[in-house]
Design an enzyme around this catalytic site. Structure first.
Site, PDB file in Angstrom:
ATOM      1  N   ASP A 133      27.748  71.304  17.873  1.00 56.96           N
ATOM      2  CA  ASP A 133      28.560  71.967  16.851  1.00 56.96           C
ATOM      3  C   ASP A 133      28.866  71.069  15.656  1.00 56.96           C
ATOM      4  OD1 ASP A 133      28.681  74.233  18.420  1.00 56.96           O
ATOM      5  OD2 ASP A 133      30.417  73.479  19.531  1.00 56.96           O
ATOM      6  N   HIS A 187      17.308  47.888  -0.113  1.00 58.15           N
ATOM      7  CA  HIS A 187      18.133  49.010   0.356  1.00 58.15           C
ATOM      8  C   HIS A 187      18.691  48.711   1.747  1.00 58.15           C
ATOM      9  CE1 HIS A 187      16.462  52.251  -2.636  1.00 58.15           C
ATOM     10  NE2 HIS A 187      17.259  51.360  -3.196  1.00 58.15           N
ATOM     11  N   ASP A 191      26.122  47.122  -3.651  1.00 60.28           N
ATOM     12  CA  ASP A 191      25.529  48.171  -4.494  1.00 60.28           C
ATOM     13  C   ASP A 191      26.122  49.480  -3.992  1.00 60.28           C
ATOM     14  OD1 ASP A 191      23.967  50.025  -5.834  1.00 60.28           O
ATOM     15  OD2 ASP A 191      22.055  49.035  -5.411  1.00 60.28           O
ATOM     16  N   ASP A 208      26.916  54.290 -10.020  1.00 61.97           N
ATOM     17  CA  ASP A 208      26.041  53.397  -9.249  1.00 61.97           C
ATOM     18  C   ASP A 208      26.185  51.996  -9.832  1.00 61.97           C
ATOM     19  OD1 ASP A 208      24.037  52.200  -7.806  1.00 61.97           O
ATOM     20  OD2 ASP A 208      22.388  53.330  -8.716  1.00 61.97           O
ATOM     21  N   HIS A 268      11.628  45.413  -8.199  1.00 58.20           N
ATOM     22  CA  HIS A 268      11.947  46.834  -8.410  1.00 58.20           C
ATOM     23  C   HIS A 268      12.015  47.157  -9.896  1.00 58.20           C
ATOM     24  CE1 HIS A 268      16.096  45.572  -9.272  1.00 58.20           C
ATOM     25  NE2 HIS A 268      16.090  44.879  -8.162  1.00 58.20           N
ATOM     26  N   HIS A 293      17.290  53.679 -13.614  1.00 54.80           N
ATOM     27  CA  HIS A 293      16.972  55.093 -13.373  1.00 54.80           C
ATOM     28  C   HIS A 293      18.037  55.931 -14.053  1.00 54.80           C
ATOM     29  CE1 HIS A 293      20.226  54.905 -10.386  1.00 54.80           C
ATOM     30  NE2 HIS A 293      19.690  53.761 -10.001  1.00 54.80           N
ATOM     31  N   HIS A 316      19.894  58.948  -8.226  1.00 52.19           N
ATOM     32  CA  HIS A 316      18.600  58.765  -8.887  1.00 52.19           C
ATOM     33  C   HIS A 316      18.303  60.121  -9.501  1.00 52.19           C
ATOM     34  CE1 HIS A 316      17.182  54.993  -6.475  1.00 52.19           C
ATOM     35  NE2 HIS A 316      18.271  54.792  -7.174  1.00 52.19           N
ATOM     36  N   GLU A 321      19.599  47.473 -13.985  1.00 56.10           N
ATOM     37  CA  GLU A 321      19.912  46.734 -12.767  1.00 56.10           C
ATOM     38  C   GLU A 321      18.854  45.711 -12.368  1.00 56.10           C
ATOM     39  OE1 GLU A 321      19.623  49.055  -9.125  1.00 56.10           O
ATOM     40  OE2 GLU A 321      19.254  50.861 -10.286  1.00 56.10           O
ATOM     41  N   TYR A 375      15.429  37.905  -6.044  1.00 55.00           N
ATOM     42  CA  TYR A 375      15.542  37.832  -4.586  1.00 55.00           C
ATOM     43  C   TYR A 375      14.630  36.740  -4.058  1.00 55.00           C
ATOM     44  CZ  TYR A 375      17.177  42.362  -6.086  1.00 55.00           C
ATOM     45  OH  TYR A 375      17.828  43.357  -6.765  1.00 55.00           O
ATOM     46  N   ARG A 391      21.835  40.945  -7.693  1.00 54.96           N
ATOM     47  CA  ARG A 391      21.542  42.095  -8.559  1.00 54.96           C
ATOM     48  C   ARG A 391      22.828  42.424  -9.310  1.00 54.96           C
ATOM     49  NH1 ARG A 391      19.229  45.068  -5.106  1.00 54.96           N
ATOM     50  NH2 ARG A 391      20.798  46.523  -4.379  1.00 54.96           N
ATOM     51  N   GLU A 418      24.279  45.563 -11.816  1.00 53.12           N
ATOM     52  CA  GLU A 418      23.924  46.916 -12.263  1.00 53.12           C
ATOM     53  C   GLU A 418      25.107  47.604 -12.929  1.00 53.12           C
ATOM     54  OE1 GLU A 418      23.243  49.718  -9.051  1.00 53.12           O
ATOM     55  OE2 GLU A 418      22.035  50.999 -10.363  1.00 53.12           O
TER      56      GLU A 418
HETATM   57 MN   LIG Z   1      20.826  52.044  -9.046  1.00 50.86          MN
END
Ligand SMILES: [Mn+2]
Length: 433
Positions: free
Chosen positions: A40, A227, A244, A255, A339, A343, A350, A375, A379, A399, A401
């Site tokens: 449920d 990610h 992030d 974001d 990357h 975006h 995104h 962003e 790394y 990073r 952003e």
């Molecule tokens: Mn982003």
């Protein structure tokens, strides 16, 4: 009625969609389906973004339909009917009558959807439907030849935000900025990634918002996983933590990424990399100007990153060689910045309308009202065996952003209240412990 906009905003969008379609067109859009987790218990429901865009319908069942027969736009919403036995468990529904105040001309029950639509569809020369979301709609549309996807027209519309949309996006960016700040203030060595996550997402909840995507909280070299989602390690003194995370309010997403030392002091090596990423990010933001080709931001950011890697002695070659192919920018700097630069951002984190490098449907250039992220990151993944990393940078992942609104007067950073200068970060981290 609980809508983030005046009904006129939705009617304008419906008109704008049909102004691009030939006469004798019908458009059908389903909302998302509920997904069962077990028995449920369902996964949290999120309405379909196109549904939110065209009429703001938020219940977990429904179809939007509109057509332009006789040159007049007519829209209809099919909604779940009132049903006491179901409402006892799931809450009171808006119902067919209640839905009449939504921005559509008429309403009907979802129970009539199949018969009404099957009968109507044959009366139109052009059928537009979003498939792959509702089994019921997919089945109805199965035999239609030449069916078209309305997203071809809707995505470019969604790409440019109206004044009221920008207001909601500013609110989402402000909440997320404050959430990052709160997490910085409460940072202390030895805490868990999940605890940082709880400060961030706790602030989202207190602000009556939710996350717009699962938060990434990576301490130490977990920050080199783009990610990363486990969020289950402790962060030791001397490590950086990369967060992030963004929220969604009134359907609109933010974001933001920030990276800070868990003990409040950057090491010299961390500082070198942080300053380089920050310099690249600022250059990328500055490139977000009306008329700038989409690929320009990535080029500007890549040049700063590649030159910085050369200056730090991490790459031993000239700038052209570091950047690689003039169009693809696939040189050795991509070992450390793998990357895209950003975006689009909107109803989806995104967002639609192109955005990521190489996506089909990218706009030729930036227009006022577009909102995008910038962003860059670097790394130095100590777990990778395929690249050589100078020991002092091993395990560093950084990073930064921000969310940028393109205007005639230049870029506006919606997330500008989130600290990112080294001295700001060093003075705020741990200040609330
Ligand atoms: Mn982003």
């Amino acid at each position: 009625m609980d809508l983030p906009f005046e009904t006129s905003e939705y009617y304008d969008r419906q008109e704008m969609l049909f102004s691009q379609l030939p006469s004798s067109s019908i458009v059908i859009i389903p909302t998302n389906e509920r997904k069962t987790r077990s028995n449920d218990v369902g996964y949290p429901f999120r309405p379909n973004s196109y549904m939110l865009y065209l009429c703001g319908w938020k219940e977990d069942e429904g179809f939007f339909m509109a057509h332009n027969r006789n040159g007049t736009l007519e829209s209809k919403l099919f909604v779940p009917p009132r049903d006491t036995s179901k409402e006892i468990w799931e809450g009171i529904r808006i119902g067919v009558e209640g839905a009449e105040s939504w921005p559509v001309d008429t309403t009907s029950s979802v129970e009539n959807f199949e018969s009404e639509i099957t009968q109507m569809i044959g009366q139109f020369e052009n059928v537009y439907a979003i498939l792959g979301i509702s089994e019921e709609l997919d089945k109805i549309c199965n035999d239609i030849e030449g069916l078209s996807d309305p997203r071809t027209f809707l995505d470019p519309m969604r790409r440019v935000k109206s004044k009221v949309e920008i207001k909601h996006m500013q609110e989402a960016a402000t909440i997320a900025s404050n959430a990052h700040k709160l997490a910085m203030e409460n940072s202390t060595p030895g805490m868990g990634e999940w605890e940082i996550q709880s400060y961030v997402e706790g602030h989202f909840m207190r602000s009556k918002s939710t996350w717009s995507f699962p938060s990434i909280v990576g301490g130490g070299s977990n920050a080199t996983i783009l990610h990363y989602k486990a969020n289950d390690c402790t962060i030791i003194s001397g490590d950086l933590v990369l967060v992030d995370a963004g929220c969604e309010i009134n359907g609109y997403a933010s974001d933001i990424t920030r990276t800070w030392p868990i003990n409040g002091r950057f090491t010299e090596a961390q500082k070198e990399i942080y300053e380089l990423v920050l310099k690249a990010e600022k250059a990328g933001i500055d490139a977000c100007r009306v008329g700038t080709p989409w690929s320009a931001m990535h080029r500007v950011v890549s040049e700063v990153i590649a030159q910085g890697l050369i200056d730090l002695g991490i790459l031993e070659c000239g700038l052209d060689e570091a950047l690689g192919d003039e169009v693809k920018l696939d040189g050795p700097f991509r070992d450390f910045f793998m990357h895209g630069t950003g975006h689009f951002l909107g109803l989806d984190v995104h967002d639609v309308g192109g955005g990521r490098q190489g996506d089909p449907g990218n706009p030729d250039s930036l227009e006022p009202g577009m909102v995008l992220t910038i962003e860059p990151g670097l790394y130095f993944a100590d777990w990778r065996g395929d690249i050589e990393i100078p020991a002092k940078y091993s395990g560093i992942g950084i990073r930064i952003e921000d969310d940028i609104l393109v205007t005639e007067d230049g870029p506006v950073v919606l997330s500008s209240s989130c600290p990112k200068e080294i001295d700001e970060i060093e003075s705020i981290v741990g200040s609330g412990v």
